[in-house]
Design a protein around this motif. Structure first.
Motif, PDB file in Angstrom:
ATOM      1  N   ALA A 156       0.825  -1.205   0.000  1.00 14.58           N
ATOM      2  CA  ALA A 156       0.000   0.000   0.000  1.00 14.58           C
ATOM      3  C   ALA A 156       0.864   1.261   0.000  1.00 14.58           C
ATOM      4  O   ALA A 156       0.446   2.302  -0.527  1.00 14.58           O
ATOM      5  N   ARG A 157       2.045   1.207   0.576  1.00 20.28           N
ATOM      6  CA  ARG A 157       2.954   2.357   0.584  1.00 20.28           C
ATOM      7  C   ARG A 157       3.633   2.542  -0.757  1.00 20.28           C
ATOM      8  O   ARG A 157       3.799   3.662  -1.246  1.00 20.28           O
ATOM      9  N   GLU A 158       4.052   1.458  -1.379  1.00 27.32           N
ATOM     10  CA  GLU A 158       4.898   1.534  -2.565  1.00 27.32           C
ATOM     11  C   GLU A 158       4.127   1.602  -3.885  1.00 27.32           C
ATOM     12  O   GLU A 158       4.564   2.275  -4.827  1.00 27.32           O
ATOM     13  N   VAL A 159       3.008   0.890  -3.996  1.00 25.05           N
ATOM     14  CA  VAL A 159       2.313   0.785  -5.282  1.00 25.05           C
ATOM     15  C   VAL A 159       1.858   2.137  -5.836  1.00 25.05           C
ATOM     16  O   VAL A 159       1.979   2.374  -7.046  1.00 25.05           O
ATOM     17  N   PRO A 160       1.352   3.058  -5.019  1.00 23.07           N
ATOM     18  CA  PRO A 160       0.985   4.357  -5.602  1.00 23.07           C
ATOM     19  C   PRO A 160       2.155   5.052  -6.283  1.00 23.07           C
ATOM     20  O   PRO A 160       1.974   5.700  -7.320  1.00 23.07           O
ATOM     21  N   ARG A 161       3.351   4.910  -5.748  1.00 18.99           N
ATOM     22  CA  ARG A 161       4.532   5.500  -6.382  1.00 18.99           C
ATOM     23  C   ARG A 161       4.868   4.781  -7.690  1.00 18.99           C
ATOM     24  O   ARG A 161       5.197   5.416  -8.696  1.00 18.99           O
ATOM     25  N   THR A 162       4.777   3.454  -7.646  1.00 19.12           N
ATOM     26  CA  THR A 162       5.038   2.692  -8.865  1.00 19.12           C
ATOM     27  C   THR A 162       4.079   3.107  -9.973  1.00 19.12           C
ATOM     28  O   THR A 162       4.487   3.373 -11.114  1.00 19.12           O
ATOM     29  N   LEU A 163       2.797   3.173  -9.642  1.00 18.72           N
ATOM     30  CA  LEU A 163       1.806   3.544 -10.639  1.00 18.72           C
ATOM     31  C   LEU A 163       1.979   4.990 -11.086  1.00 18.72           C
ATOM     32  O   LEU A 163       1.744   5.315 -12.256  1.00 18.72           O
ATOM     33  N   ARG A 164       2.389   5.849 -10.164  1.00 19.59           N
ATOM     34  CA  ARG A 164       2.669   7.245 -10.541  1.00 19.59           C
ATOM     35  C   ARG A 164       3.745   7.298 -11.619  1.00 19.59           C
ATOM     36  O   ARG A 164       3.681   8.109 -12.552  1.00 19.59           O
ATOM     37  N   SER A 165       4.757   6.427 -11.484  1.00 21.72           N
ATOM     38  CA  SER A 165       5.851   6.424 -12.449  1.00 21.72           C
ATOM     39  C   SER A 165       5.449   5.827 -13.793  1.00 21.72           C
ATOM     40  O   SER A 165       6.215   5.892 -14.757  1.00 21.72           O
ATOM     41  N   LEU A 166       4.268   5.252 -13.860  1.00 19.40           N
ATOM     42  CA  LEU A 166       3.753   4.702 -15.124  1.00 19.40           C
ATOM     43  C   LEU A 166       2.622   5.550 -15.699  1.00 19.40           C
ATOM     44  O   LEU A 166       2.003   5.169 -16.692  1.00 19.40           O
ATOM     45  N   ALA A 167       2.369   6.697 -15.094  1.00 17.10           N
ATOM     46  CA  ALA A 167       1.278   7.564 -15.548  1.00 17.10           C
ATOM     47  C   ALA A 167       1.656   8.301 -16.831  1.00 17.10           C
ATOM     48  O   ALA A 167       2.832   8.553 -17.100  1.00 17.10           O
TER      49      ALA A 167
END
Length: 218
Positions: free
Chosen positions: A18-29
């Protein structure tokens, strides 16, 4: 959007991130990835049975083509989740991030697409990096923890220029030989969907938490 219009499908496998996935997805936006439009790629987030279900609401809000799937109950290994994501892919060119706690560089998708044209059956593998000045297996003894990492990322300004991440990272052990040498594994692996199918995807017999050596085996 028809699958014919998609240049690449990106599969992200995650468990309890939950901490890391939003950042990962942000980097794929779409507003982060350079040289790609939102209509040219899709992201498939596969939750491998997290205690609290993960979702991609943050990425969806940025105009990306996003689909989410969840395996529950799930085996300890991420291999099945990765294979499910590959099966779901609408593009004939698929990249897999078997470890969802990663940040993509801004040129990842466009450069993977470009590299596809270099050979009839290309396998495109990206180097791995660890945030911080030391590899994460050595981080606890050097005072590096999640709080230090959060501060490092906040100072870096990576959301505005993802290439700044290279200035605050060190090569992972699997990529320690450097830019143009063989690597032990890749967490950003791209190839034609037909080649993923030819290989049979990831071997689900690797049943250890985290997959053990399943990524190396592939």
């Amino acid at each position: 959007m028809s699958s014919a219009a998609l240049s690449v499908s990106v599969v992200v496998v995650a468990y309890d991130m939950a901490r890391e996935v939003p950042r990962t997805l942000r980097s794929l936006a779409p507003d982060y990835q350079r040289g790609m439009t939102a209509g040219e790629y899709e992201v498939i987030l596969v939750d491998n049975g997290s205690p609290e279900p993960l979702d991609g609401a943050g990425l969806d809000a940025r105009g990306a083509q996003l689909r989410c799937a969840r395996i529950d109950p799930a085996p300890p290994t991420p291999a099945r989740a990765a294979n499910l994501g590959i099966e779901m892919a609408d593009s004939d060119f698929v990249g897999v991030l078997i470890d969802g706690a990663r940040l993509a560089s801004p040129g990842l998708l466009a450069r993977a697409r470009l590299a596809r044209s270099l050979a009839p059956r290309p396998i495109i593998a990206t180097l791995g990096w660890h945030l911080g000045s030391v590899r994460h297996m050595d981080a606890p003894g050097n005072g590096y923890d999640q709080a230090a990492e959060d501060e490092l990322l906040a100072r870096s300004g990576w959301e505005h220029d993802g290439y700044r991440l290279f200035s605050v990272s060190t090569l992972a052990a699997s990529s320690a030989r450097g830019w143009f040498a063989p690597m032990g594994e890749s967490n950003g692996l791209f190839m034609a969907k037909s080649m993923w199918e030819e290989l049979g995807g990831f071997d689900e017999a690797f049943a250890l938490p985290g997959g053990g050596l399943s990524n190396h085996d592939l």
